[in-house]
Motif scaffolding. Structure first.
Motif, mmCIF file in Angstrom:
data_model
loop_
_atom_site.group_PDB
_atom_site.id
_atom_site.type_symbol
_atom_site.label_atom_id
_atom_site.label_comp_id
_atom_site.label_asym_id
_atom_site.label_seq_id
_atom_site.Cartn_x
_atom_site.Cartn_y
_atom_site.Cartn_z
ATOM 1 N N ARG A 60 -0.185 1.588 -0.768
ATOM 2 C CA ARG A 60 -1.330 2.434 -0.398
ATOM 3 C C ARG A 60 -2.647 1.784 -0.803
ATOM 4 N N LEU A 61 -2.692 1.246 -2.025
ATOM 5 C CA LEU A 61 -3.920 0.589 -2.481
ATOM 6 C C LEU A 61 -4.236 -0.640 -1.641
ATOM 7 N N THR A 62 -3.189 -1.396 -1.265
ATOM 8 C CA THR A 62 -3.401 -2.584 -0.437
ATOM 9 C C THR A 62 -4.010 -2.196 0.909
ATOM 10 N N LYS A 63 -3.450 -1.165 1.544
ATOM 11 C CA LYS A 63 -3.945 -0.725 2.847
ATOM 12 C C LYS A 63 -5.403 -0.266 2.750
ATOM 13 N N LYS A 64 -5.696 0.546 1.737
ATOM 14 C CA LYS A 64 -7.057 1.066 1.611
ATOM 15 C C LYS A 64 -8.041 -0.031 1.212
#
Length: 274
Positions: A60-64
């Motif tokens: 999730r952090l990578t995508k955001k």
């Protein structure tokens, strides 16, 4: 916060876009808010999540973060001009020209400028896309780490340990309670369904004694760190302690792995079990 920035943030929420897409001054605000949102939604501290849950947080952090970097590039490189992020879907190569088919997000704040530019000259700027290096080094913590299974792997051979402590190798083996060959036999018994007498390097009876003396708040994480065992062994140990009524459930969590337990037997009762 300035009133105009508060108004921009409220407007962005209504239109389903990020505030920094409407005002470049709010770029750092969006990055901090992205991380605050993830921290707020963690069900437990990151280091207590299992490997799968940690990987979900990283994904999730990578995508955001990728979205934030793309937005930052667009804002910083396009100050003073309209900038519309596009996704190139197809390129048709012709004799003297290229026909590009692109997709534009319906929530892009400058999409109307793109619509108004139909039939006019536009400049297509290729944004850099080399900011993803090093992501493969960000990995979740493994649920079960490799660790030695024999006393000799942790402390050395009986001869080496005797040299450090004084005495003979026979005394060391006797003090340890069991020789490595006996431990191998116990591990074979465990594979056939017989409860092991040793978890890591600690006999089951010693574990019960430690819990009865210290009466700690027992969790799977505590058993792993206190007795240097893997997560599978810790879960099996909890089941056995519950069956023997050495511990009882103190509080239940949504995930049973996060339950806490209290010690229910005193030292005399534990000794009488042996």
């Amino acid at each position: 916060m300035k009133p105009e920035h508060r108004a921009i943030i409220d407007s962005a929420k209504r239109h389903g876009c990020m505030p920094s897409e409407l005002a470049h001054e709010l770029l750092v605000h969006d990055l901090v808010e992205m991380n605050r949102f993830e921290l707020h939604n963690l069900k437990a501290p990151y280091h207590k999540l299992n490997e799968e849950a940690q990987q979900e947080v990283i994904d999730r952090l990578t995508k955001k973060t990728e979205e934030a970097v793309t937005r930052a590039i667009s804002i910083i490189s396009a100050r003073g001009v309209a900038s519309v992020p596009i996704e190139v879907r197809a390129i048709k190569v012709e004799a003297k020209a290229l026909t590009v088919t692109a997709k534009v997000d319906a929530s892009a704040p400058d999409k109307h400028e793109l619509t108004d530019s139909a039939g006019k000259l536009c400049l297509l700027v290729l944004a850099p896309d080399d900011y993803r290096e090093g992501l493969d080094a960000i990995q979740p913590e493994r649920d079960q780490h490799e660790m030695p299974m024999q006393v000799a792997d942790l402390l050395g051979s009986p001869e080496e340990l005797a040299e450090r402590l004084g005495g003979s190798a026979e005394d060391v083996v006797a003090a340890g309670g069991e020789a490595p060959d006996q431990q191998d036999e116990e591990q074979e018994d465990a594979a056939t369904g017989v409860p092991p007498t040793v978890y890591g390097v600690a006999p089951y009876s010693d574990i019960c004694t430690v819990l009865a003396r210290a009466t700690p708040v027992v969790t799977i994480d505590y058993l792993q760190s206190r007795f240097a065992i893997g997560s599978d062994a810790a879960r099996a140990l909890v089941v056995r302690l519950l069956d023997d009524k050495v511990i009882a459930v103190d509080s239940e969590a949504e995930n049973p792995l996060h339950n806490t337990y209290r010690v229910t037997k005193d030292l005399d009762e534990v000794v009488s079990m042996e």
